[in-house]
Design a protein around this motif. Sequence first.
Motif, PDB file in Angstrom:
ATOM      1  N   VAL A  38      11.380 -12.890   3.642  1.00  0.00           N
ATOM      2  CA  VAL A  38      11.513 -11.544   4.217  1.00  0.00           C
ATOM      3  C   VAL A  38      12.015 -10.540   3.189  1.00  0.00           C
ATOM      4  O   VAL A  38      12.655 -10.895   2.201  1.00  0.00           O
ATOM      5  CB  VAL A  38      12.465 -11.513   5.443  1.00  0.00           C
ATOM      6  CG1 VAL A  38      11.972 -12.405   6.559  1.00  0.00           C
ATOM      7  CG2 VAL A  38      13.881 -11.846   5.058  1.00  0.00           C
ATOM      8  N   VAL A  39      11.707  -9.292   3.480  1.00  0.00           N
ATOM      9  CA  VAL A  39      12.267  -8.166   2.740  1.00  0.00           C
ATOM     10  C   VAL A  39      12.764  -7.181   3.787  1.00  0.00           C
ATOM     11  O   VAL A  39      12.091  -6.940   4.787  1.00  0.00           O
ATOM     12  CB  VAL A  39      11.224  -7.528   1.781  1.00  0.00           C
ATOM     13  CG1 VAL A  39       9.990  -7.057   2.522  1.00  0.00           C
ATOM     14  CG2 VAL A  39      11.835  -6.384   0.987  1.00  0.00           C
ATOM     15  N   THR A  40      13.975  -6.687   3.603  1.00  0.00           N
ATOM     16  CA  THR A  40      14.470  -5.645   4.494  1.00  0.00           C
ATOM     17  C   THR A  40      14.542  -4.357   3.695  1.00  0.00           C
ATOM     18  O   THR A  40      14.858  -4.356   2.499  1.00  0.00           O
ATOM     19  CB  THR A  40      15.840  -5.983   5.123  1.00  0.00           C
ATOM     20  OG1 THR A  40      16.776  -6.241   4.093  1.00  0.00           O
ATOM     21  CG2 THR A  40      15.733  -7.172   6.049  1.00  0.00           C
ATOM     22  N   PHE A  41      14.219  -3.286   4.383  1.00  0.00           N
ATOM     23  CA  PHE A  41      14.202  -1.987   3.722  1.00  0.00           C
ATOM     24  C   PHE A  41      14.549  -0.900   4.719  1.00  0.00           C
ATOM     25  O   PHE A  41      14.507  -1.115   5.935  1.00  0.00           O
ATOM     26  CB  PHE A  41      12.854  -1.720   3.043  1.00  0.00           C
ATOM     27  CG  PHE A  41      11.644  -1.783   3.937  1.00  0.00           C
ATOM     28  CD1 PHE A  41      11.016  -0.618   4.379  1.00  0.00           C
ATOM     29  CD2 PHE A  41      11.095  -2.998   4.319  1.00  0.00           C
ATOM     30  CE1 PHE A  41       9.887  -0.676   5.185  1.00  0.00           C
ATOM     31  CE2 PHE A  41       9.964  -3.063   5.117  1.00  0.00           C
ATOM     32  CZ  PHE A  41       9.356  -1.896   5.557  1.00  0.00           C
ATOM     33  N   GLU A  42      14.920   0.249   4.188  1.00  0.00           N
ATOM     34  CA  GLU A  42      15.258   1.398   5.009  1.00  0.00           C
ATOM     35  C   GLU A  42      14.373   2.567   4.628  1.00  0.00           C
ATOM     36  O   GLU A  42      14.105   2.794   3.443  1.00  0.00           O
ATOM     37  CB  GLU A  42      16.720   1.810   4.816  1.00  0.00           C
ATOM     38  CG  GLU A  42      17.709   0.809   5.340  1.00  0.00           C
ATOM     39  CD  GLU A  42      19.150   1.235   5.112  1.00  0.00           C
ATOM     40  OE1 GLU A  42      19.390   2.305   4.509  1.00  0.00           O
ATOM     41  OE2 GLU A  42      20.045   0.479   5.528  1.00  0.00           O
ATOM     42  N   ILE A  43      13.924   3.274   5.636  1.00  0.00           N
ATOM     43  CA  ILE A  43      13.193   4.526   5.455  1.00  0.00           C
ATOM     44  C   ILE A  43      13.985   5.597   6.189  1.00  0.00           C
ATOM     45  O   ILE A  43      14.123   5.527   7.414  1.00  0.00           O
ATOM     46  CB  ILE A  43      11.755   4.437   6.008  1.00  0.00           C
ATOM     47  CG1 ILE A  43      10.947   3.387   5.253  1.00  0.00           C
ATOM     48  CG2 ILE A  43      11.074   5.799   5.950  1.00  0.00           C
ATOM     49  CD1 ILE A  43       9.550   3.156   5.810  1.00  0.00           C
ATOM     50  N   ASN A  44      14.561   6.523   5.427  1.00  0.00           N
ATOM     51  CA  ASN A  44      15.364   7.606   6.006  1.00  0.00           C
ATOM     52  C   ASN A  44      16.417   7.086   6.987  1.00  0.00           C
ATOM     53  O   ASN A  44      16.629   7.658   8.053  1.00  0.00           O
ATOM     54  CB  ASN A  44      14.469   8.644   6.686  1.00  0.00           C
ATOM     55  CG  ASN A  44      13.634   9.409   5.692  1.00  0.00           C
ATOM     56  OD1 ASN A  44      13.963   9.478   4.515  1.00  0.00           O
ATOM     57  ND2 ASN A  44      12.548   9.974   6.145  1.00  0.00           N
ATOM     58  N   GLY A  45      17.051   5.972   6.642  1.00  0.00           N
ATOM     59  CA  GLY A  45      18.112   5.425   7.462  1.00  0.00           C
ATOM     60  C   GLY A  45      17.660   4.462   8.549  1.00  0.00           C
ATOM     61  O   GLY A  45      18.493   3.860   9.221  1.00  0.00           O
ATOM     62  N   PHE A  46      16.360   4.297   8.751  1.00  0.00           N
ATOM     63  CA  PHE A  46      15.843   3.362   9.749  1.00  0.00           C
ATOM     64  C   PHE A  46      15.534   2.028   9.073  1.00  0.00           C
ATOM     65  O   PHE A  46      14.836   1.984   8.063  1.00  0.00           O
ATOM     66  CB  PHE A  46      14.583   3.913  10.419  1.00  0.00           C
ATOM     67  CG  PHE A  46      14.840   5.133  11.245  1.00  0.00           C
ATOM     68  CD1 PHE A  46      15.336   5.020  12.537  1.00  0.00           C
ATOM     69  CD2 PHE A  46      14.601   6.398  10.727  1.00  0.00           C
ATOM     70  CE1 PHE A  46      15.581   6.145  13.296  1.00  0.00           C
ATOM     71  CE2 PHE A  46      14.852   7.536  11.478  1.00  0.00           C
ATOM     72  CZ  PHE A  46      15.338   7.408  12.772  1.00  0.00           C
ATOM     73  N   LYS A  47      16.012   0.947   9.658  1.00  0.00           N
ATOM     74  CA  LYS A  47      15.860  -0.391   9.082  1.00  0.00           C
ATOM     75  C   LYS A  47      14.544  -1.024   9.532  1.00  0.00           C
ATOM     76  O   LYS A  47      14.138  -0.900  10.681  1.00  0.00           O
ATOM     77  CB  LYS A  47      17.030  -1.262   9.518  1.00  0.00           C
ATOM     78  CG  LYS A  47      17.047  -2.645   8.904  1.00  0.00           C
ATOM     79  CD  LYS A  47      18.301  -3.391   9.326  1.00  0.00           C
ATOM     80  CE  LYS A  47      18.348  -4.786   8.742  1.00  0.00           C
ATOM     81  NZ  LYS A  47      19.587  -5.485   9.127  1.00  0.00           N
ATOM     82  N   PHE A  48      13.919  -1.738   8.604  1.00  0.00           N
ATOM     83  CA  PHE A  48      12.697  -2.494   8.855  1.00  0.00           C
ATOM     84  C   PHE A  48      12.844  -3.860   8.197  1.00  0.00           C
ATOM     85  O   PHE A  48      13.525  -3.999   7.191  1.00  0.00           O
ATOM     86  CB  PHE A  48      11.477  -1.807   8.227  1.00  0.00           C
ATOM     87  CG  PHE A  48      11.152  -0.465   8.808  1.00  0.00           C
ATOM     88  CD1 PHE A  48      10.171  -0.335   9.780  1.00  0.00           C
ATOM     89  CD2 PHE A  48      11.817   0.670   8.377  1.00  0.00           C
ATOM     90  CE1 PHE A  48       9.864   0.898  10.316  1.00  0.00           C
ATOM     91  CE2 PHE A  48      11.520   1.910   8.900  1.00  0.00           C
ATOM     92  CZ  PHE A  48      10.538   2.026   9.879  1.00  0.00           C
ATOM     93  N   MET A  49      12.151  -4.835   8.758  1.00  0.00           N
ATOM     94  CA  MET A  49      12.051  -6.146   8.123  1.00  0.00           C
ATOM     95  C   MET A  49      10.570  -6.450   7.931  1.00  0.00           C
ATOM     96  O   MET A  49       9.770  -6.290   8.860  1.00  0.00           O
ATOM     97  CB  MET A  49      12.667  -7.245   8.990  1.00  0.00           C
ATOM     98  CG  MET A  49      12.515  -8.635   8.375  1.00  0.00           C
ATOM     99  SD  MET A  49      12.955 -10.000   9.486  1.00  0.00           S
ATOM    100  CE  MET A  49      14.671  -9.682   9.731  1.00  0.00           C
ATOM    101  N   GLY A  50      10.200  -6.854   6.740  1.00  0.00           N
ATOM    102  CA  GLY A  50       8.851  -7.323   6.463  1.00  0.00           C
ATOM    103  C   GLY A  50       8.892  -8.832   6.317  1.00  0.00           C
ATOM    104  O   GLY A  50       9.687  -9.360   5.544  1.00  0.00           O
TER     105      GLY A  50
END
Length: 140
Positions: A38-50
């Motif tokens: 997995v990779v976790t990332f944030e876009i403008n403060g919103f969290k996502f997991m790939g």
Amino acid sequence: MIKSLYPCLWYDGNAKAAADHYCSIFKNSRITAENPMVVTFEINGFKFMGLNGGPHYKFSPATSFVVECETQEEIDYYWEKLGEGGSYNQCGWLDDKFGMSWQIIPAVLQKLMSDPEKAPRVIEAFMQMSKFDIAALENA
């Protein structure tokens, strides 16, 4: 009480490439953690997991991310950057090169659609569009 709520996006081995791509497009974005699964990332403060889940599941337009834009320049930017290598659809929808669906919409659309007299003309106008044109919608 839950600590957080965020989407997990299933990729066929290219979650890191997708996260890098999205973080290069959106300001205030970053990769926060990664491992082979997995990779976790944030876009403008919103969290996502790939998740590198394999070829079993694909994205569909049944799930999409909405990018609400204040200006035509923002619409043009996100339309071009997110759609590059993917496909462009009707009414502000596109599929990026990873298959994720996005809606690139003007922030003023909700206001235009709430006017009972103007809404039918706005709908008629945007049904003819691929990428939204704010001026054309406002003049409908």
